[in-house]
Design an enzyme around this catalytic site. Structure first.
Site, PDB file in Angstrom:
ATOM      1  N   GLY A  84       0.814  -1.211   0.000  1.00 48.00           N
ATOM      2  CA  GLY A  84       0.000   0.000   0.000  1.00 48.00           C
ATOM      3  C   GLY A  84       0.843   1.254   0.000  1.00 48.00           C
ATOM      4  O   GLY A  84       0.395   2.314  -0.420  1.00 48.00           O
TER       5      GLY A  84
ATOM      6  N   GLY B 209       7.734  19.261  -0.128  1.00 47.29           N
ATOM      7  CA  GLY B 209       7.580  18.297  -1.215  1.00 47.29           C
ATOM      8  C   GLY B 209       8.234  16.974  -0.894  1.00 47.29           C
ATOM      9  O   GLY B 209       8.772  16.754   0.194  1.00 47.29           O
TER      10      GLY B 209
ATOM     11  N   ALA C 214      -1.541   9.593  -5.898  1.00 43.69           N
ATOM     12  CA  ALA C 214      -1.758   8.150  -5.875  1.00 43.69           C
ATOM     13  C   ALA C 214      -2.513   7.681  -7.105  1.00 43.69           C
ATOM     14  O   ALA C 214      -2.180   6.639  -7.696  1.00 43.69           O
ATOM     15  CB  ALA C 214      -2.529   7.763  -4.607  1.00 43.69           C
ATOM     16  N   HIS C 215      -3.530   8.449  -7.517  1.00 41.85           N
ATOM     17  CA  HIS C 215      -4.318   7.999  -8.659  1.00 41.85           C
ATOM     18  C   HIS C 215      -3.539   8.080  -9.968  1.00 41.85           C
ATOM     19  O   HIS C 215      -3.841   7.361 -10.915  1.00 41.85           O
ATOM     20  CB  HIS C 215      -5.658   8.733  -8.753  1.00 41.85           C
ATOM     21  CG  HIS C 215      -5.634  10.199  -8.557  1.00 41.85           C
ATOM     22  ND1 HIS C 215      -5.393  10.790  -7.339  1.00 41.85           N
ATOM     23  CD2 HIS C 215      -5.838  11.233  -9.413  1.00 41.85           C
ATOM     24  CE1 HIS C 215      -5.449  12.109  -7.461  1.00 41.85           C
ATOM     25  NE2 HIS C 215      -5.705  12.397  -8.713  1.00 41.85           N
TER      26      HIS C 215
ATOM     27  N   HIS D 273     -31.232  18.915  -7.751  1.00 46.08           N
ATOM     28  CA  HIS D 273     -31.412  20.058  -6.850  1.00 46.08           C
ATOM     29  C   HIS D 273     -31.981  19.547  -5.524  1.00 46.08           C
ATOM     30  O   HIS D 273     -32.905  18.735  -5.525  1.00 46.08           O
ATOM     31  CB  HIS D 273     -32.373  21.062  -7.477  1.00 46.08           C
ATOM     32  CG  HIS D 273     -32.749  22.177  -6.553  1.00 46.08           C
ATOM     33  ND1 HIS D 273     -31.927  23.254  -6.334  1.00 46.08           N
ATOM     34  CD2 HIS D 273     -33.860  22.373  -5.795  1.00 46.08           C
ATOM     35  CE1 HIS D 273     -32.520  24.074  -5.480  1.00 46.08           C
ATOM     36  NE2 HIS D 273     -33.701  23.563  -5.144  1.00 46.08           N
TER      37      HIS D 273
END
Length: 462
Positions: A43, A266, A314-315, A439
């Site tokens: 993971g 970063g 991650a995607h 709505h």
């Protein structure tokens, strides 16, 4: 594999994070014989030290804010504080459930999973646990770690990385966050919700500087309202210990003091000492260089995820890993359009986007060919109910497709799915305007924005 040294896998993957395990799952699904090697936990960063735990902290912070502010909705509650042990228990339960599920998936696909620290030993092999694992193809997916600056030593106590922040056993009374990008503003938001006094230091001129400037300004306005301080446009110079905390000095001489300093500038690639360069893999500043199909300069080696110089999401790792698996299985593949990747910063309020910023669109198409429209969430019924403020901004090529969608407001991350369809399918404003949006939902704001851009605004002024 452990019993048969002659086994040659179709694909050997070094790294079990988002990119690595996605390639393993898809490859096995397509009939490839896959070995997956991971030195820590399946993971990777996203599940254990990134996406999932940070969003759990942010949700706990949201609950804290709601309990403090419930009287505005006519509900009386009392806020008694944040129990960090309880927060971590909740966070860890989320991680544990997902981890168990992922382990089950890997086992069910008959993937050979090897726990150990691997090293590239040839263009077709990884050495791990004293064994050589051979493959017709090797995928490097060793991810990233938090970066720091020269002379700024992370001690895990007063000067910490995001990894340390995720396991901090207390709510710091005060915190300086060095870096106003995604990681920095998410922790600033969570800590403020928990009760910290927070100051963000960002050397560039805006928070979340890669986003559309309008989104950055809206977030800055919201942070001011929340009492999150920030200093923009001046770079860090040094940090030193005080009697009970840290003092940060900027290049212009300004000084800031707090209990902890979070270094959130970063993440850098994990590539040193892993045999990449020795085996001819081209790198730049530690990143492994790849083409649009994730192929390195070595024909039998590909690389994905934070290890390569693409978006550190991650995607994106999932998409790149799937692309590699499908390419190796002989399927026709399409390179990732990185502009078409949805991006979400999960602070309060959320910042979500897909496509080009207005500035980038003008650079690509010409200033006279770009149209921008802002739809204020004040006109959206569900946003009013939630008491959130913000905007949806659309960027369009004149008389053409929408090339950018930029959103700020609570829960805007949940709207980025339709936004990516609009961008990736090159939708015209009129085509989106004719779709009926439910709505009252926040999603309705997406429809209203396109109605306005198509020249037929409903709940907004001409």
């Amino acid at each position: 594999m452990a019993n048969d040294a002659s086994t040659v896998f179709d694909l050997v993957i070094l790294g079990g994070g988002s990119g690595g395990y996605a390639a393993a799952l898809r490859g096995a699904q397509l009939g490839l014989d896959v070995a997956l090697i991971e030195k820590n936990k399946l993971g990777g960063t996203c599940l254990h030290n990134g996406c999932i735990p940070t969003k759990a902290l942010l949700h706990a912070g949201e609950v804290a804010d709601q309990s403090r502010e419930s009287e505005q909705f006519g509900v009386k509650t009392s806020f008694e504080g944040v129990d960090m042990a309880g927060v971590h228990k909740y966070k860890d339960e989320v991680i544990a459930g997902l981890y168990k599920g992922l382990q089950g998936l890997v086992a069910s696909r008959k993937i050979t999973y090897i726990e150990g620290e691997g090293r590239l030993s040839s263009p077709t092999s990884i050495d791990v646990n004293g064994q050589r694992v051979e493959g017709r193809h090797v995928l490097l997916a060793t991810g990233s770690v938090p970066k720091t600056l020269p002379g700024l030593e992370i001690d895990g106590n007063r000067i910490i990385s995001s990894d340390h922040a995720l396991t901090l056993d207390r709510v710091p009374k005060s915190a300086i966050v060095l870096g106003g990008g995604v990681i920095g503003v998410e922790f600033a938001s969570a800590w403020k919700s928990f009760g910290s006094e927070v100051t963000v230091i960002e050397g560039l001129k805006h928070l979340v500087p890669v986003e559309d400037e309008n989104s950055s300004k809206l977030l800055e306005r919201a942070f001011r309202k929340r009492g999150i301080k920030f200093n923009l446009g001046t770079f860090f110079q040094k940090a030193e210990y005080t009697q009970d905390g840290v003092k940060v000095t900027l290049a212009d001489g300004k000084e800031f003091e707090a209990e902890v300093l979070l270094v959130a500038i970063g993440r850098g690639p994990v590539s040193q000492g892993l045999g990449y360069e020795e085996n001819g893999v081209a790198t730049d500043r530690g990143f492994v260089l790849v083409d649009e199909y994730m192929r390195t300069n070595v024909p039998t080696i590909s690389a994905v995820g934070d290890l390569v110089p693409t978006l550190q999401l991650a995607h994106v790792g999932f998409a790149e890993g799937i692309l590699v698996a499908e390419r190796l299985a002989g399927l026709k593949t399409v390179p990732v359009d990185y502009d078409g990747v949805p991006r979400v910063t999960y602070c309060h309020p959320e910042v979500a986007s897909v496509g080009l910023t207005e500035a980038k669109a003008k650079e690509v198409y010409g200033a006279d060919k770009v149209v921008a429209l802002k739809y204020n969430l004040a006109g959206n019924g569900k946003s009013k109910i939630l008491k959130t403020a913000g905007e949806i901004k659309l960027v369009q090529v004149k008389d053409g497709a929408v090339v950018g969608v930029h959103m700020v407001g609570d829960r805007m991350g949940e709207q980025v799915g339709e936004a990516q369809l609009i961008y990736n399918w090159e939708a015209l404003p009129a085509e989106v305007a004719q779709l009926i949006h439910a709505h009252p939902t926040q999603n309705e704001a997406m429809g209203e924005a396109h109605l306005a851009l198509a020249g037929k605004p409903l709940h907004s002024h001409d």
